[in-house]
Scaffold this motif. Structure first.
Motif, short mmCIF file in Angstrom:
data_model
loop_
_atom_site.label_atom_id
_atom_site.label_comp_id
_atom_site.label_asym_id
_atom_site.label_seq_id
_atom_site.Cartn_x
_atom_site.Cartn_y
_atom_site.Cartn_z
N ILE A 611 11.13 18.47 -47.42
CA ILE A 611 11.23 17.61 -48.61
C ILE A 611 12.21 16.48 -48.30
O ILE A 611 13.15 16.65 -47.52
N GLY A 612 11.96 15.32 -48.87
CA GLY A 612 12.92 14.21 -48.81
C GLY A 612 12.72 13.24 -47.67
O GLY A 612 13.25 12.12 -47.71
N THR A 613 11.99 13.61 -46.63
CA THR A 613 11.73 12.72 -45.50
C THR A 613 10.48 13.23 -44.79
O THR A 613 10.02 14.35 -45.05
N LEU A 626 19.70 13.69 -36.89
CA LEU A 626 18.90 13.52 -38.11
C LEU A 626 19.20 12.17 -38.74
O LEU A 626 20.35 11.76 -38.81
N ASN A 627 18.14 11.51 -39.19
CA ASN A 627 18.32 10.28 -39.96
C ASN A 627 18.05 10.61 -41.42
O ASN A 627 16.90 10.81 -41.82
N ILE A 628 19.12 10.70 -42.19
CA ILE A 628 18.97 11.11 -43.59
C ILE A 628 18.82 9.86 -44.45
O ILE A 628 19.69 8.99 -44.44
N PRO A 629 17.72 9.78 -45.20
CA PRO A 629 17.51 8.60 -46.05
C PRO A 629 18.64 8.45 -47.07
O PRO A 629 19.34 9.42 -47.37
N PRO A 630 18.83 7.25 -47.61
CA PRO A 630 19.94 7.02 -48.54
C PRO A 630 19.74 7.75 -49.88
O PRO A 630 18.61 7.91 -50.34
N LYS A 631 20.85 8.16 -50.47
CA LYS A 631 20.91 8.69 -51.84
C LYS A 631 19.86 9.76 -52.13
O LYS A 631 19.13 9.69 -53.12
N THR A 632 19.80 10.73 -51.24
CA THR A 632 18.86 11.82 -51.50
C THR A 632 19.27 13.08 -50.76
O THR A 632 20.27 13.10 -50.05
N ALA A 633 18.49 14.11 -50.96
CA ALA A 633 18.69 15.38 -50.28
C ALA A 633 17.42 15.72 -49.52
O ALA A 633 16.31 15.44 -50.01
N VAL A 634 17.55 16.26 -48.34
CA VAL A 634 16.39 16.62 -47.54
C VAL A 634 16.55 18.06 -47.05
O VAL A 634 17.67 18.57 -46.96
N VAL A 635 15.42 18.68 -46.75
CA VAL A 635 15.45 20.03 -46.17
C VAL A 635 14.54 20.04 -44.95
O VAL A 635 13.44 19.47 -44.97
N TYR A 636 15.01 20.67 -43.87
CA TYR A 636 14.20 20.89 -42.67
C TYR A 636 14.11 22.38 -42.42
O TYR A 636 15.01 23.13 -42.77
N ILE A 637 13.00 22.76 -41.81
CA ILE A 637 12.95 24.13 -41.30
C ILE A 637 13.07 24.03 -39.78
O ILE A 637 12.43 23.19 -39.15
N ALA A 638 13.94 24.84 -39.21
CA ALA A 638 14.20 24.78 -37.77
C ALA A 638 13.42 25.89 -37.09
O ALA A 638 13.48 27.05 -37.50
N ARG A 639 12.66 25.51 -36.06
CA ARG A 639 11.87 26.52 -35.33
C ARG A 639 12.14 26.39 -33.84
O ARG A 639 12.07 25.33 -33.30
#
Ligand SMILES: [Ca+2]
Ligand SMILES: [Ca+2]
Ligand SMILES: [Ca+2]
Length: 639
Positions: A611-613, A626-639
């Motif tokens: 979510i978020g990117t 990681l490049n985190i977009p401005p003013k938001t929250a993101v989630v990654y799953i690591a595999r």
């Protein structure tokens, strides 16, 4: 507790014959037999169960002319003992032992005095199934707080109950009843299912006084639409519905996989409660309506081993306000009454959890005894206590799992994390640096098990996020995302999913748009929501869904990966899955380097966005960029 009372109580336990609390002899006026005949007005609890962990159950009977009463059961499966009558002959306590094999049904008891007899109605209930009820709350749940009066009006026939003044119901008065009810909640269960929440906490449904308070202050006229001023611990508020509707709500919610949490208030009752003019015992309350101390809220005295007893007693015994008489749990009859009352609601409805109001103002031994009683009867039962403190040391002191300096383990399952809530509000309105989130979470060291904490996003006593100074939609979205991705069990407040506004009480309790007759739009449907509301609804639902889909977000250990003034990144890790949650409140994209080798990830491992990117990343040289977009929250799953 006075010594005299201790003796009296001991006497009651060993001697089943009638006795009188106080010094006044029992009335014996045989010449006026009819005038002095006993009568029964109310029985609490009115029903109980066979094979219950509380046996005997102790009834509190309200009536008239009860002096010298004996109580007998005509059915040998029930045995009575330990009768206690109060000084004025208006209250009688009696133990009722229930044989294991008693079938559900009516088992009236007979009350006998020198002047006549009266019937004490009493029933044995069929127990509800334990596999589908009493489920408890876990980190797999998302709790949604509803103020029934303000959520949805599903039954206009109860808006002005019989005998209630019409002026008590007025949608133009933010302190009057607005008509919302249990039927309204039942009708909106599909909406709540669509949102994805799994548990509903309803503010109290005890019956409250129907009148209107008048005064020359700005907060008048007002009513007890919020439910925190009980006048009957054994009845459903008549503006909200009845026991049948409440049971229907629990069953229909369960049918959709949604649990129900009751808001219980053992610390105090409303000043219109019949007890206030005529208490069951002289020490039933701390003081009287005319003479009592007011709580000065020196709450830290409850935590400190160095506090003086005057401060401690005031904080425990002082009235929360002049119209909230404080119950005296150090009187064993009070403690027993309240523990039975808590269990009665659970047994009657099959609900799944308890939120206990103002819990720190009750003695810690009582919190322990109540928690133990709930667990003993319903092993999965869960209770969260309201310790409204922004200091984690204070909230942690009240959670169970550890013996405090006072020798007591409260056994309390959960407390709300007001400290992290407050920090999140400050961070996401740009008043504290992002690192403050992590700096607060380090105090999880104070908790025996931080996963047991309940994370509130807001509640009915706090300013809604969108009405805070410097609030932005992006900030509100990050705040909700943080609440839903943190360790512990999240709790959101009705209307938050559509970014509702509202300053302090009662402005933070506005009607949900579309829940009431005549509403011009219906925010329960996507067609009725504004663009902004729809954006927040979709965002909230997406984070709830993420939580449902990823066990790491529900149970995972939280590991700090990065924190500075504008960003905070943590992992949630279980054996089979690791997710990475990142927040960037800066106005520009942020490039972050995370030390993933420390978490056992080898070069080549992939970070896929949830979510978020949409940008993936790979671990190289033990790090992920990681490049985190401005003013938001993101989630990654690591595999
Ligand atoms: Ca209604
Ligand atoms: Ca009422
Ligand atoms: Ca108290």
């Amino acid at each position: 507790m006075p010594t005299a009372l201790l003796v009296l109580l001991w006497f009651g336990l060993v001697n089943a014959s009638p006795r009188v609390a106080g010094n006044q002899p029992a009335a014996k006026n045989l010449n006026h037999r009819q005038d002095n005949a006993p009568s029964v007005i109310k029985v609490e609890p009115p029903s109980w169960w066979a094979k219950h962990t509380i046996n005997p159950v102790r009834l509190l009977v309200r009536g008239k002319n009860l002096q010298g009463a004996r109580v007998r059961s005509s059915n040998p499966s029930l045995q009575t003992s330990a009768v206690l009558v109060n000084r004025s002959g208006t209250y009688l306590f009696v133990n009722v032992s229930i044989n294991q094999g008693v079938r559900p049904g009516s088992y009236p008891l007979t009350l006998v005095t020198a002047t006549g007899t009266a019937t004490i109605p009493f029933t044995i209930e069929e127990p509800l199934k334990t596999n589908t009820h009493f489920q408890g709350i876990t980190t797999a749940d998302v709790i949604y707080l509803i103020m029934p009066d303000r959520f949805a009006d599903g039954d206009q026939s109860n808006n002005i109950p019989p005998g209630a003044p019409p002026a008590a119901t007025d949608r133009k008065n933010s302190r009057a009843y607005h008509g919302g009810d249990l039927r309204g909640v039942i009708n909106r269960l599909p909406y709540l299912k669509e949102l994805g929440v799994t548990a509903l906490w309803l503010t109290p449904w005890y019956d409250n006084w129907n009148g209107v308070n008048q005064c020359d202050k700005p907060w008048c006229p007002n009513t007890y639409y919020h439910g925190y001023h009980a006048v009957d611990y054994y009845a459903v508020e008549d503006h909200f519905g009845d026991m049948t509707t409440l049971r229907e709500l629990v069953e229909k919610a369960h049918g959709l996989g949604i649990k129900i949490i009751q808001d219980q208030v053992a610390n105090h009752v409303g000043s219109q409660h019949p007890w206030v003019k005529d208490p069951p015992l002289d020490n039933w309350f701390h003081g009287t309506l005319a003479q009592h101390s007011l709580n000065k809220f020196r709450n830290s005295s409850l935590l400190s081993p160095h506090a003086n007893q005057a401060e401690v007693r005031n904080t425990l015994d002082g009235w929360f306000s002049d119209d909230l008489p404080d119950m005296n749990q150090e009187e064993p009859e009070v403690a027993r009454y309240e523990i039975q009352n808590s269990l009665w609601w659970l047994g009657m409805t099959g609900l799944d959890g308890v939120r206990q109001d103002t819990i720190q103002y009750m003695p810690r031994f009582f919190i322990r005894d109540l928690s133990n009683a709930l667990q003993r009867q319903y092993p999965r039962m869960w209770m969260v206590g309201e310790v409204f403190e922004r200091d984690a040391a204070q909230t942690a002191y009240f959670i169970g799992g550890r013996v405090g300096w006072d020798g007591i383990d409260t056994k309390l399952d959960s407390v709300f994390d007001f400290a992290s809530w407050n920090t999140s509000l400050l961070v996401f309105t740009n008043k504290s640096p992002m690192r403050a989130l992590r700096d607060q979470l380090k105090y999880d060291a104070l908790y025996p098990d931080p996963q047991k904490i309940t994370n509130l996003a807001n509640n009915h006593d706090t300013t809604r996020f969108m009405s805070l100074d410097d609030a932005t939609m992006e900030g509100a979205m990050m705040h909700v995302a943080y609440t839903l991705s943190l360790r512990g069990t999240p709790q959101i407040y009705y209307g938050e999913e559509i970014a509702m506004e509202g300053k302090g009480d009662p402005d933070n309790r506005r009607d949900f748009p579309g829940g009431f007759p005549g509403d011009t739009r219906n925010a329960f449907t996507s067609a009725g929501r504004t663009t902004r509301e729809q954006k927040m609804f979709e965002w909230t639902r997406a984070w709830i869904r993420l939580r449902a889909e990823h066990p790491a977000l529900r149970q995972g250990r939280l590991i700090d990966l990065f924190y500075d003034d504008d960003a905070y990144v943590f992992a949630r890790e279980i054996q089979t899955e690791t997710v990475i949650v990142a927040f960037n409140r800066d106005g520009a994209e942020k490039k972050l380097t995370l030390p993933l080798d420390a978490m056992g990830f080898r070069d080549g491992a992939e970070l896929s966005p949830l979510i978020g990117t949409s940008v993936r990343s790979r671990v190289a040289n033990g790090q992920a960029i990681l490049n985190i977009p401005p003013k938001t929250a993101v989630v990654y799953i690591a595999r």
